[in-house]
Design a protein around this motif. Structure first.
Motif, PDB file in Angstrom:
ATOM      1  N   THR A   1       0.811  -1.221   0.000  1.00 37.98           N
ATOM      2  CA  THR A   1       0.000   0.000   0.000  1.00 37.98           C
ATOM      3  C   THR A   1       0.844   1.272   0.000  1.00 37.98           C
ATOM      4  O   THR A   1       0.305   2.366   0.174  1.00 37.98           O
TER       5      THR A   1
ATOM      6  N   GLN B   1      -0.257   4.153  -2.292  1.00 38.18           N
ATOM      7  CA  GLN B   1      -1.505   4.762  -1.828  1.00 38.18           C
ATOM      8  C   GLN B   1      -1.246   5.689  -0.652  1.00 38.18           C
ATOM      9  O   GLN B   1      -1.806   6.783  -0.566  1.00 38.18           O
TER      10      GLN B   1
ATOM     11  N   PHE C   1      -7.414   1.385   4.363  1.00 38.74           N
ATOM     12  CA  PHE C   1      -7.723   1.008   2.988  1.00 38.74           C
ATOM     13  C   PHE C   1      -8.869   0.002   2.923  1.00 38.74           C
ATOM     14  O   PHE C   1      -8.926  -0.930   3.720  1.00 38.74           O
TER      15      PHE C   1
END
Length: 228
Positions: free
Chosen positions: A74, A77, A189
Motif C-alpha cells: 500500500t 496509496q 484502505f
C-alpha cells in the motif's frame, strides 16, 4: 509517568511511526509536557547494543511479517494520501520500490505467497530498506538470544503492541493518534489484507525461518522489565 527518559528502539511494524508522529507534535507544542521517550528521527537505526535506558515493543512474528508486507503493497496509496489529504503530516516511509520488491510484489499477492517465494528461492532476508527491512528478524535490532542476554541490562521496558495505547498513556503520558493514516492502520484502505498462513508455511516460519524471534519473545515475557 516514568521519571526517566527511555530511548525507543524502532523495530519496524511495532508502532514506532505512530509514536514518532505524536512525539513530534508534543515537541512542537510549548503547552505540552515533553514525553519521556526519545525516538530516532533517522528511522530504524537504533539498536539495543548501542542504547541505554532502552525500551521497545514486541509483536507476534507472523503478524509483524504480514504487516510489513502490506505496508509495502500500500506504499503508493499512502504516499498519494500524504501528498493530498495529509500535507501537514511528515511523510515517513515512502521509499520507492527497488527491483527485488517489484519482482516479489508482481508474483506474490499475499504474505503467505511471499513466504513461499522466500522458501522456494532461498531468499536471504536482511535489513535493507523496504520490504526486506520490514519483514526481517527482530534480531537485527536486539540480537539473538545470547547477545540479547548480554545487553538486557540496558533495557528499562518492553511491552506488547496490543497494549501500545495504554502504555504510552500510563507510562509516557501521551495519547497516540486515532487517525488510521497516522496510526499506520490497515483499516485505512478498503481492501482485504489477509494474515492467512498455510499449515506447511506455519511450521517452517515458526521452527526455522523465525525461530529466533519466538525464542527471544518467550524469554522477554519472563523478565521483570516486560509489561503486559
Amino acid at each position: 509517568m516514568s521519571r526517566e527518559t527511555h530511548n525507543y528502539i524502532h523495530i519496524p511494524k511495532t508502532g514506532g511511526t505512530a509514536i514518532k508522529y505524536v512525539v513530534k507534535d508534543y515537541n512542537n507544542n510549548a503547552t505540552l509536557t515533553t514525553p519521556k521517550i526519545n525516538i530516532a528521527q533517522a528511522g530504524h537505526t537504533q539498536k539495543l547494543a548501542g542504547t541505554n535506558n532502552a525500551c521497545f515493543i514486541i509483536r507476534h512474528p507472523w503478524d509483524r511479517f504480514c504487516s510489513g508486507f502490506w505496508e509495502r503493497v500500500t506504499m503508493e496509496q499512502r504516499k498519494k494520501l500524504s501528498e493530498t489529504d495529509y500535507k501537514d503530516v511528515p511523510g515517513f516511509g515512502y521509499k520507492g520500490y527497488d527491483q527485488n520488491e517489484k519482482e516479489i510484489l508482481s508474483k506474490c499477492a499475499t504474505p503467505d505467497e511471499y513466504l513461499s517465494y522466500i522458501r522456494k528461492n532461498n531468499v536471504k532476508i536482511n535489513a535493507t530498506p523496504g520490504l526486506f527491512e520490514l519483514t526481517t528478524s527482530i534480531t537485527h535490532w536486539i540480537g539473538d538470544l545470547e547477545e540479547f542476554k548480554r545487553n538486557e541490562n540496558k533495557i528499562k521496558m518492553v511491552f506488547h503492541i496490543n497494549n501500545l495505547d495504554r502504555i504510552m498513556q500510563d507510562v509516557y503520558g501521551i495519547s497516540l493518534p486515532k487517525d488510521p493514516f497516522r496510526k499506520r492502520s490497515r483499516d485505512l484502505f478498503e481492501r482485504t489484507q489477509t494474515y492467512h498462513i498455510s499449515p506447511q508455511n506455519r511450521v517452517w516460519f515458526e521452527k526455522e525461518f523465525r525461530v529466533k524471534d519466538y525464542e527471544i519473545i518467550k524469554y522477554i515475557k519472563t523478565r521483570p522489565y516486560y509489561h503486559e
